[in-house]
Design a protein around this motif. Sequence first.
Motif, PDB file in Angstrom:
ATOM      1  N   ALA A  21       0.828  -1.202   0.000  1.00 28.92           N
ATOM      2  CA  ALA A  21       0.000   0.000   0.000  1.00 28.92           C
ATOM      3  C   ALA A  21       0.863   1.252   0.000  1.00 28.92           C
ATOM      4  CB  ALA A  21      -0.919  -0.001   1.235  1.00 28.92           C
ATOM      5  N   PHE A  22       1.952   1.216   0.788  1.00 27.93           N
ATOM      6  CA  PHE A  22       2.850   2.377   0.833  1.00 27.93           C
ATOM      7  C   PHE A  22       3.555   2.611  -0.498  1.00 27.93           C
ATOM      8  CE2 PHE A  22       7.094   4.124   1.495  1.00 27.93           C
ATOM      9  CZ  PHE A  22       6.767   5.346   2.066  1.00 27.93           C
ATOM     10  N   LEU A  23       3.963   1.496  -1.111  1.00 29.51           N
ATOM     11  CA  LEU A  23       4.728   1.623  -2.355  1.00 29.51           C
ATOM     12  C   LEU A  23       3.893   2.184  -3.491  1.00 29.51           C
ATOM     13  CD1 LEU A  23       6.798  -1.695  -2.327  1.00 29.51           C
ATOM     14  CD2 LEU A  23       7.473   0.591  -1.594  1.00 29.51           C
ATOM     15  N   SER A  24       2.603   1.944  -3.459  1.00 28.17           N
ATOM     16  CA  SER A  24       1.746   2.460  -4.521  1.00 28.17           C
ATOM     17  C   SER A  24       1.124   3.797  -4.144  1.00 28.17           C
ATOM     18  CB  SER A  24       0.631   1.458  -4.838  1.00 28.17           C
ATOM     19  OG  SER A  24      -0.156   1.228  -3.678  1.00 28.17           O
ATOM     20  N   PHE A  25       1.526   4.313  -2.954  1.00 33.17           N
ATOM     21  CA  PHE A  25       0.923   5.535  -2.421  1.00 33.17           C
ATOM     22  C   PHE A  25       1.361   6.772  -3.219  1.00 33.17           C
ATOM     23  CE2 PHE A  25       1.237   9.126   0.599  1.00 33.17           C
ATOM     24  CZ  PHE A  25      -0.091   9.212   0.948  1.00 33.17           C
ATOM     25  N   ARG A  40       7.675  16.565  -9.515  1.00 32.44           N
ATOM     26  CA  ARG A  40       9.004  16.850 -10.050  1.00 32.44           C
ATOM     27  C   ARG A  40      10.036  15.933  -9.424  1.00 32.44           C
ATOM     28  NH1 ARG A  40      13.131  19.485  -8.129  1.00 32.44           N
ATOM     29  NH2 ARG A  40      11.976  20.364  -6.384  1.00 32.44           N
ATOM     30  N   ARG A  41       9.943  15.751  -8.099  1.00 29.03           N
ATOM     31  CA  ARG A  41      10.922  14.912  -7.402  1.00 29.03           C
ATOM     32  C   ARG A  41      10.816  13.443  -7.810  1.00 29.03           C
ATOM     33  NH1 ARG A  41      13.464  17.120  -2.990  1.00 29.03           N
ATOM     34  NH2 ARG A  41      12.818  19.219  -2.419  1.00 29.03           N
ATOM     35  N   LEU A  42       9.632  13.013  -8.160  1.00 26.12           N
ATOM     36  CA  LEU A  42       9.446  11.603  -8.530  1.00 26.12           C
ATOM     37  C   LEU A  42       9.528  11.395 -10.029  1.00 26.12           C
ATOM     38  CD1 LEU A  42       6.598  10.544  -6.095  1.00 26.12           C
ATOM     39  CD2 LEU A  42       9.049  10.381  -5.802  1.00 26.12           C
ATOM     40  N   ALA A  43      10.117  12.376 -10.729  1.00 21.84           N
ATOM     41  CA  ALA A  43      10.349  12.271 -12.174  1.00 21.84           C
ATOM     42  C   ALA A  43       9.046  12.005 -12.924  1.00 21.84           C
ATOM     43  CB  ALA A  43      11.365  11.173 -12.470  1.00 21.84           C
ATOM     44  N   GLY A  44       8.117  12.932 -12.805  1.00 23.16           N
ATOM     45  CA  GLY A  44       6.878  12.811 -13.572  1.00 23.16           C
ATOM     46  C   GLY A  44       5.802  12.143 -12.745  1.00 23.16           C
ATOM     47  N   THR A  45       5.255  11.034 -13.236  1.00 20.91           N
ATOM     48  CA  THR A  45       4.123  10.379 -12.572  1.00 20.91           C
ATOM     49  C   THR A  45       4.537   9.110 -11.831  1.00 20.91           C
ATOM     50  OG1 THR A  45       3.617   9.146 -14.587  1.00 20.91           O
ATOM     51  CG2 THR A  45       2.509  11.272 -14.289  1.00 20.91           C
ATOM     52  N   ASP A  50       8.051   2.875  -8.162  1.00 20.84           N
ATOM     53  CA  ASP A  50       8.623   2.967  -9.514  1.00 20.84           C
ATOM     54  C   ASP A  50      10.027   3.559  -9.483  1.00 20.84           C
ATOM     55  OD1 ASP A  50       6.277   1.988 -10.610  1.00 20.84           O
ATOM     56  OD2 ASP A  50       5.417   3.990 -10.866  1.00 20.84           O
ATOM     57  N   ARG A  51      10.162   4.623  -8.686  1.00 22.50           N
ATOM     58  CA  ARG A  51      11.446   5.328  -8.644  1.00 22.50           C
ATOM     59  C   ARG A  51      12.559   4.426  -8.122  1.00 22.50           C
ATOM     60  NH1 ARG A  51      12.660  10.905  -5.288  1.00 22.50           N
ATOM     61  NH2 ARG A  51      14.806  11.183  -5.968  1.00 22.50           N
ATOM     62  N   LEU A  72      17.873  -4.960  -1.193  1.00 24.28           N
ATOM     63  CA  LEU A  72      18.260  -3.636  -1.687  1.00 24.28           C
ATOM     64  C   LEU A  72      17.064  -2.689  -1.740  1.00 24.28           C
ATOM     65  CD1 LEU A  72      20.680  -4.695  -4.565  1.00 24.28           C
ATOM     66  CD2 LEU A  72      21.309  -3.675  -2.370  1.00 24.28           C
ATOM     67  N   PHE A  73      15.911  -3.244  -2.121  1.00 20.96           N
ATOM     68  CA  PHE A  73      14.711  -2.421  -2.213  1.00 20.96           C
ATOM     69  C   PHE A  73      14.343  -1.835  -0.849  1.00 20.96           C
ATOM     70  CE2 PHE A  73      10.243  -1.566  -2.075  1.00 20.96           C
ATOM     71  CZ  PHE A  73       9.974  -0.974  -3.307  1.00 20.96           C
ATOM     72  N   LEU A  74      14.338  -2.684   0.181  1.00 22.31           N
ATOM     73  CA  LEU A  74      13.978  -2.212   1.513  1.00 22.31           C
ATOM     74  C   LEU A  74      15.000  -1.216   2.059  1.00 22.31           C
ATOM     75  CD1 LEU A  74      12.671  -5.541   3.101  1.00 22.31           C
ATOM     76  CD2 LEU A  74      11.332  -3.578   2.334  1.00 22.31           C
ATOM     77  N   ALA A  75      16.264  -1.425   1.722  1.00 27.23           N
ATOM     78  CA  ALA A  75      17.304  -0.479   2.157  1.00 27.23           C
ATOM     79  C   ALA A  75      17.081   0.893   1.510  1.00 27.23           C
ATOM     80  CB  ALA A  75      18.689  -1.018   1.791  1.00 27.23           C
ATOM     81  N   ARG A  76      16.773   0.898   0.199  1.00 31.89           N
ATOM     82  CA  ARG A  76      16.504   2.163  -0.499  1.00 31.89           C
ATOM     83  C   ARG A  76      15.231   2.822   0.031  1.00 31.89           C
ATOM     84  NH1 ARG A  76      19.138   2.734  -5.515  1.00 31.89           N
ATOM     85  NH2 ARG A  76      21.296   2.136  -5.111  1.00 31.89           N
ATOM     86  N   LEU A  77      14.237   2.002   0.345  1.00 28.10           N
ATOM     87  CA  LEU A  77      13.000   2.537   0.886  1.00 28.10           C
ATOM     88  C   LEU A  77      13.245   3.239   2.219  1.00 28.10           C
ATOM     89  CD1 LEU A  77       9.932   2.795   0.729  1.00 28.10           C
ATOM     90  CD2 LEU A  77       9.753   0.574   1.848  1.00 28.10           C
ATOM     91  N   SER A  78      14.095   2.641   3.052  1.00 25.73           N
ATOM     92  CA  SER A  78      14.439   3.246   4.339  1.00 25.73           C
ATOM     93  C   SER A  78      15.176   4.566   4.138  1.00 25.73           C
ATOM     94  CB  SER A  78      15.310   2.278   5.144  1.00 25.73           C
ATOM     95  OG  SER A  78      15.727   2.862   6.360  1.00 25.73           O
ATOM     96  N   GLU A  79      16.103   4.597   3.174  1.00 24.77           N
ATOM     97  CA  GLU A  79      16.840   5.832   2.870  1.00 24.77           C
ATOM     98  C   GLU A  79      15.886   6.920   2.398  1.00 24.77           C
ATOM     99  OE1 GLU A  79      19.787   4.902  -0.016  1.00 24.77           O
ATOM    100  OE2 GLU A  79      20.898   3.526   1.288  1.00 24.77           O
ATOM    101  N   PHE A  80      14.958   6.530   1.534  1.00 26.10           N
ATOM    102  CA  PHE A  80      14.001   7.502   1.005  1.00 26.10           C
ATOM    103  C   PHE A  80      13.162   8.105   2.124  1.00 26.10           C
ATOM    104  CE2 PHE A  80       9.946   8.846  -0.612  1.00 26.10           C
ATOM    105  CZ  PHE A  80      10.272   9.548  -1.759  1.00 26.10           C
ATOM    106  N   GLN A  81      12.696   7.245   3.034  1.00 25.50           N
ATOM    107  CA  GLN A  81      11.874   7.718   4.134  1.00 25.50           C
ATOM    108  C   GLN A  81      12.650   8.665   5.036  1.00 25.50           C
ATOM    109  OE1 GLN A  81       8.545   7.085   4.581  1.00 25.50           O
ATOM    110  NE2 GLN A  81       8.745   8.698   6.115  1.00 25.50           N
ATOM    111  N   GLU A  82      13.920   8.343   5.288  1.00 24.19           N
ATOM    112  CA  GLU A  82      14.762   9.197   6.127  1.00 24.19           C
ATOM    113  C   GLU A  82      14.954  10.562   5.485  1.00 24.19           C
ATOM    114  OE1 GLU A  82      19.290   9.183   7.960  1.00 24.19           O
ATOM    115  OE2 GLU A  82      18.347   7.275   7.392  1.00 24.19           O
TER     116      GLU A  82
END
Length: 500
Positions: A21-25, A40-45, A50-51, A72-82
């Motif tokens: 649910a979060f990933l498609s949010f 703009r930050r998410l490169a369009g839509t 996706d990013r 790797l996905f979960l690590a990037r997700l954590s970085e993004f949230q931070e």
Amino acid sequence: MQRRAQKAVTAVAVVFLVVNAFLSFRWPEDLSYDPTEVSRRLAGTYTIRDRIINSLRERRGVKPGDQDFQRLFLARLSEFQEKSDVQVSRRVTLRTLEKAKQIWMRPNKELQNELQETRKLQVSNYEGVLNKIEPLSVCGRPTNVGTRSDLALLEHGQVAGVDNSCPGANSNKMLLIQGRVSYGRTGNNMIEFLHALQYAHDNDVTLGITHDSWVFNMLLGMFMSIQDTSEWQHQFEKAFCVKIFYNDSKFDDWDIVQWDDLAVLGEGRGLLGLDQNYLTSKKMFLYISQSPLLDYIAHQSKNLQSLFRYYNTGKGTTNRGVPVRNMCSGIDAVFGADNKEVIYSTIHQRSMEGQAGITLMQRMSKASGCHPTAAISMEPEYVKSILRPLGMLNHPIVLITDGQDFNIIRRLINDPEIGPKLRLVPEGASWVGGDITLAVMSNVFIGNPASTFSGFIAKSRLALGFGHSYLFRAQNEKGEWHTVCGDTCVFDKKVMGSIS
């Protein structure tokens, strides 16, 4: 055992559903986020999911289904949230700071309202001047020069008018600053230079400065270094409306300003009391302009802006040929690559040479209503009373100090809220110019109104369009700290006297 397994499966399923649910949010428009900025930050839509997937595919060659994808996905997700949390915190803090300015606060509410209304009228009258003022950044950090916060707006409006001549253009009257001996240290000298410019402005006389005088010995190490000798003199004279003289210059055609009370200023100073150049410097320190407050602020702000338009970056030399240092060295040393974006506060702690400083603060207290010793002792609770309501206890706090009372430093370091955020300037990077820039470009400044060094910093901050300089604080009957005189009080002769 079977029940535990069922619970584990259920928990995994719930986590799976929440993550998906979060990933498609996508951020809804009714939140505080700007939808166009998010797009703009998410490169369009793209969604966040996706990013991250595209980033892993392009940079790591990893795609969904690969062995390392989930880790790797979960690590990037954590970085993004931070990062997202940091950005949100930054926006919230900046909004809080913008709403909490107390530029014109005065104990006398009638005066406060009068200043505010007159200022609004000025801005309205000179609105058209704004797009003609060149924006200014210092060490990569933007200022508010050329915006509605620009306190030199009135002066810029006058410069844009018909009469664009410098003071003294139609007479041979001259205030001459010469000699290498001056009254006091850097903070005093800055006041003397700015007061000399003001005297020339108020009395319509030329300000003359000899090339080997204390003015250039003090200024060029920080501002307007000599890089091109053929252009430097013209540049300085144009920036400040002054005339530079060299050792072989003759003053026969000039009517030099003289004073009858210089001997009085020299009493008790021994041989210094007989030095006309020293006494002229002291006379400028004590000069109090009779210009209306807003006119005085505008003229002083314009000259301070001129200084910071030419801050030294480590290129060029002083008038004695000494290589100059970089005014950004303090910011760079403390914050490194984050120097342009970091939100931070600066505390200037000066002990003011013991009892003499306390006496001066007591005089300042009577004029402004501020506490007579709080700005000297800088107790942790005093500092936190300023920073906590602004959300600034969540951001770095830089301390610049004269080092005379290490107990003050120890108290701040040992405080559980301030200590973890406190930063000291590395010894090799700590010098007058670097400390000035660190304090001037901070989001919040806490200083001592009786210190001419703090005063110069607070005036420079106002000239660059910044608020949140806290010098005048007192406690109410409940023991709560509050501001009793706003940022512009540092220019007010009724509050500051000769150091305004």
